[in-house]
Scaffold this motif. Sequence first.
Motif, PDB file in Angstrom:
ATOM      1  N   ALA A   1     -28.740  94.057  25.296  1.00 45.38           N
ATOM      2  CA  ALA A   1     -28.484  92.809  24.572  1.00 45.38           C
ATOM      3  C   ALA A   1     -29.230  91.620  25.172  1.00 45.38           C
ATOM      4  CB  ALA A   1     -26.986  92.515  24.562  1.00 45.38           C
ATOM      5  N   HIS A   2     -29.702  91.744  26.402  1.00 48.74           N
ATOM      6  CA  HIS A   2     -30.399  90.649  27.069  1.00 48.74           C
ATOM      7  C   HIS A   2     -31.907  90.880  27.156  1.00 48.74           C
ATOM      8  CE1 HIS A   2     -26.628  88.755  28.140  1.00 48.74           C
ATOM      9  NE2 HIS A   2     -26.185  89.959  28.463  1.00 48.74           N
ATOM     10  N   ALA A   3     -32.374  91.983  26.578  1.00 50.99           N
ATOM     11  CA  ALA A   3     -33.810  92.271  26.566  1.00 50.99           C
ATOM     12  C   ALA A   3     -34.412  91.727  25.266  1.00 50.99           C
ATOM     13  CB  ALA A   3     -34.039  93.775  26.664  1.00 50.99           C
ATOM     14  N   PRO A   4     -35.665  91.357  25.303  1.00 47.65           N
ATOM     15  CA  PRO A   4     -36.287  90.821  24.086  1.00 47.65           C
ATOM     16  C   PRO A   4     -36.459  91.903  23.023  1.00 47.65           C
ATOM     17  CG  PRO A   4     -37.899  90.999  25.846  1.00 47.65           C
ATOM     18  CD  PRO A   4     -36.577  91.340  26.437  1.00 47.65           C
ATOM     19  N   SER A   5     -36.449  91.491  21.784  1.00 51.27           N
ATOM     20  CA  SER A   5     -36.723  92.382  20.661  1.00 51.27           C
ATOM     21  C   SER A   5     -37.986  91.908  19.972  1.00 51.27           C
ATOM     22  CB  SER A   5     -35.569  92.366  19.669  1.00 51.27           C
ATOM     23  OG  SER A   5     -34.418  92.903  20.252  1.00 51.27           O
ATOM     24  N   LEU A   6     -38.713  92.851  19.410  1.00 42.99           N
ATOM     25  CA  LEU A   6     -39.933  92.538  18.679  1.00 42.99           C
ATOM     26  C   LEU A   6     -39.720  92.839  17.206  1.00 42.99           C
ATOM     27  CD1 LEU A   6     -42.454  94.377  21.046  1.00 42.99           C
ATOM     28  CD2 LEU A   6     -41.816  91.965  21.096  1.00 42.99           C
TER      29      LEU A   6
END
Length: 52
Positions: A13-18
């Motif tokens: 939930a704290h990692a970036p999404s592309l």
Amino acid sequence: MIVNTHVYGFQGAHAPSLHLLRLSAGELFETYSESFEAGWNLSRPAAFQEAR
């Protein structure tokens, strides 16, 4: 397609999404799509044991 990048040391939930779009030029969308399909094709239904 929305891709979560799974950064080491962080929860998902704290990692970036592309946000990827399929374009005629480039292969990034197809790379993720093929990876997802390969994992999906290897998956099996979960087998849960009943609690005793």
